[in-house]
Design an enzyme around this catalytic site. Structure first.
Site, PDB file in Angstrom:
ATOM      1  N   HIS A  82       2.966  -1.908  -3.622  1.00 16.29           N
ATOM      2  CA  HIS A  82       3.624  -0.701  -3.163  1.00 16.29           C
ATOM      3  C   HIS A  82       4.668  -0.933  -1.987  1.00 16.29           C
ATOM      4  O   HIS A  82       4.821  -2.001  -1.308  1.00 16.29           O
ATOM      5  CB  HIS A  82       2.338   0.224  -2.393  1.00 16.29           C
ATOM      6  CG  HIS A  82       1.889  -0.274  -1.221  1.00 16.29           C
ATOM      7  ND1 HIS A  82       0.345  -0.256  -1.058  1.00 16.29           N
ATOM      8  CD2 HIS A  82       2.209  -0.960  -0.155  1.00 16.29           C
ATOM      9  CE1 HIS A  82      -0.033  -0.652   0.106  1.00 16.29           C
ATOM     10  NE2 HIS A  82       1.165  -1.247   0.520  1.00 16.29           N
TER      11      HIS A  82
ATOM     12  N   GLU B  54       2.397   4.264  -4.411  1.00 12.74           N
ATOM     13  CA  GLU B  54       1.337   3.188  -4.945  1.00 12.74           C
ATOM     14  C   GLU B  54       1.682   2.859  -6.606  1.00 12.74           C
ATOM     15  O   GLU B  54       2.420   3.752  -6.830  1.00 12.74           O
ATOM     16  CB  GLU B  54      -0.053   3.587  -5.127  1.00 12.74           C
ATOM     17  CG  GLU B  54      -0.567   3.994  -3.502  1.00 12.74           C
ATOM     18  CD  GLU B  54      -1.286   2.465  -3.168  1.00 12.74           C
ATOM     19  OE1 GLU B  54      -0.636   1.477  -3.379  1.00 12.74           O
ATOM     20  OE2 GLU B  54      -2.221   2.778  -2.535  1.00 12.74           O
TER      21      GLU B  54
ATOM     22  N   ASP C 217       5.437   5.960   6.415  1.00 14.07           N
ATOM     23  CA  ASP C 217       4.080   6.918   6.063  1.00 14.07           C
ATOM     24  C   ASP C 217       3.365   7.181   7.275  1.00 14.07           C
ATOM     25  O   ASP C 217       3.557   6.558   8.206  1.00 14.07           O
ATOM     26  CB  ASP C 217       3.541   5.932   4.961  1.00 14.07           C
ATOM     27  CG  ASP C 217       3.512   4.494   5.258  1.00 14.07           C
ATOM     28  OD1 ASP C 217       4.131   3.882   6.435  1.00 14.07           O
ATOM     29  OD2 ASP C 217       3.757   3.758   4.433  1.00 14.07           O
TER      30      ASP C 217
ATOM     31  N   ASN D 111      -0.309  -4.905  -4.075  1.00 16.80           N
ATOM     32  CA  ASN D 111      -0.294  -4.367  -5.292  1.00 16.80           C
ATOM     33  C   ASN D 111       1.552  -4.033  -5.608  1.00 16.80           C
ATOM     34  O   ASN D 111       1.746  -3.143  -6.480  1.00 16.80           O
ATOM     35  CB  ASN D 111      -0.910  -3.007  -5.353  1.00 16.80           C
ATOM     36  CG  ASN D 111      -0.795  -2.031  -4.314  1.00 16.80           C
ATOM     37  OD1 ASN D 111       0.109  -2.032  -3.762  1.00 16.80           O
ATOM     38  ND2 ASN D 111      -1.708  -0.778  -4.505  1.00 16.80           N
TER      39      ASN D 111
HETATM   40  C1  F6R Z   1       3.583   0.536   5.927  1.00 20.18           C
HETATM   41  C2  F6R Z   1       3.800   0.092   4.723  1.00 20.18           C
HETATM   42  C3  F6R Z   1       3.253  -0.406   3.823  1.00 20.18           C
HETATM   43  C4  F6R Z   1       3.325  -1.997   4.199  1.00 20.18           C
HETATM   44  C5  F6R Z   1       2.554  -2.885   3.242  1.00 20.18           C
HETATM   45  C6  F6R Z   1       2.511  -4.284   3.649  1.00 20.18           C
HETATM   46  O1  F6R Z   1       4.432   1.542   6.842  1.00 20.18           O
HETATM   47  O2  F6R Z   1       4.869   0.995   4.246  1.00 20.18           O
HETATM   48  O3  F6R Z   1       4.014  -0.513   2.545  1.00 20.18           O
HETATM   49  O4  F6R Z   1       4.485  -2.338   4.443  1.00 20.18           O
HETATM   50  O5  F6R Z   1       1.206  -2.459   2.948  1.00 20.18           O
HETATM   51  O6  F6R Z   1       1.759  -4.308   4.609  1.00 20.18           O
HETATM   52  P1  F6R Z   1       1.591  -5.667   5.421  1.00 20.18           P
HETATM   53  O7  F6R Z   1       2.690  -5.836   6.334  1.00 20.18           O
HETATM   54  O8  F6R Z   1       0.478  -5.497   6.603  1.00 20.18           O
HETATM   55  O9  F6R Z   1       1.209  -6.842   4.687  1.00 20.18           O
END
Ligand code: F6R
Length: 251
Positions: free
Chosen positions: A138, A143, A67, A136
């Site tokens: 994702h 999302e 992303d 959440n």
């Molecule tokens: C980032 C991504 C997100 C993160 C998720 C967890 O490229 O794809 O899905 O993996 O938001 O983020 P952290 O590791 O910061 O808790």
């Protein structure tokens, strides 16, 4: 699904890095799907160490990231392109032209999504997909929604994601409201999936995603349907898993 329990973030990172290293050693031309965020930083640091020690060669590896924020240039320190260069790519011998990330500055949103899906398809899909999990549920920026969205798309980030990601910005107002994300299809078509989670703040969502029903309102729950998923997590992130779901991990 395999669940591997590690005692803390450091050993989770080592375990995850070992799985990625095994993939690269056995298939030097691997297509790796990569994530940003706090979860993979330790994994990337371990891979960098092993590269410097001569154990890993990334010269034929391709990387496709999950992303990117819409509206940030790759030179913006908050962009995921910048994060990947800082935390991995600039410290290993991966070729810049073999690294791919959605273009947050694309003028034509739809064309950018098609371009990104074509890149993944032309590479022949992903061999090993590394994922974190949002509070959440994702994965990437897929999302919670009514349906699983299959292809790359531009998404309006949920308030909880904006709040979670604001820790990396000076003010919450600076967090972009939109982002490009790889869809569920290439993630689920990856040959192997490695998902990492650390800390008690992730415990509830880990339980919902992996011990409860598959639903687009918890996007990570779809991973229950993939034939080769490994969850590497620390004990805090696994603390809410019921006995039936733990299947002997952390014993
Ligand atoms: C980032 C991504 C997100 C993160 C998720 C967890 O490229 O794809 O899905 O993996 O938001 O983020 P952290 O590791 O910061 O808790």
């Amino acid at each position: 699904m395999k669940i591997l329990c590690e005692k803390d973030y450091r050993s989770m990172s080592k375990r995850a890095a070992s799985i990625i290293a095994a993939q690269i050693v056995s298939h030097p031309k691997s297509i790796l799907g990569l994530a940003t965020g706090s979860s993979p930083i330790g994994t990337y640091q371990t891979l960098i160490e092993w590269y410097h020690q001569g154990y890993l060669d990334f010269s034929e590896v391709h990387a496709v990231n999950l992303d990117e924020y819409k509206g940030l240039t790759p030179h913006n320190p908050q962009s995921y392109a910048y994060f990947m260069r800082e935390n991995l790519f600039d410290q290993i011998n991966i070729k810049a032209e073999n690294t791919h990330i959605p273009n947050g500055m694309a003028v034509d949103e739809e064309a950018e999504c098609i371009r990104y899906d074509n890149i993944i398809d032309q590479l022949g899909g992903i061999d090993l997909q590394l994922l974190g999990i949002g509070h959440n549920g994702h994965i990437g920026f897929n999302e919670p929604a009514e349906v699983f969205e299959k292809d790359t798309h531009c998404i309006s980030l949920s308030e909880s994601t904006i709040a979670a990601n604001s820790r990396l910005f000076e003010q919450i107002e600076e967090v972009p409201r939109f982002a490009y994300t790889m869809g569920i299809r290439p993630i689920m078509q990856a040959k192997k999936i490695l998902i990492i989670a650390s800390g008690s703040a992730k415990a509830e969502i880990v339980r919902k995603a992996f011990c409860e029903a598959v639903t687009p309102s918890v996007p990570a729950s779809i991973l229950q349907l993939h034939p080769d998923v490994t969850l590497v997590a620390d004990a805090d992130a696994l603390k809410d898993l019921g006995d039936g779901c733990r299947k002997g991990c952390c014993d």
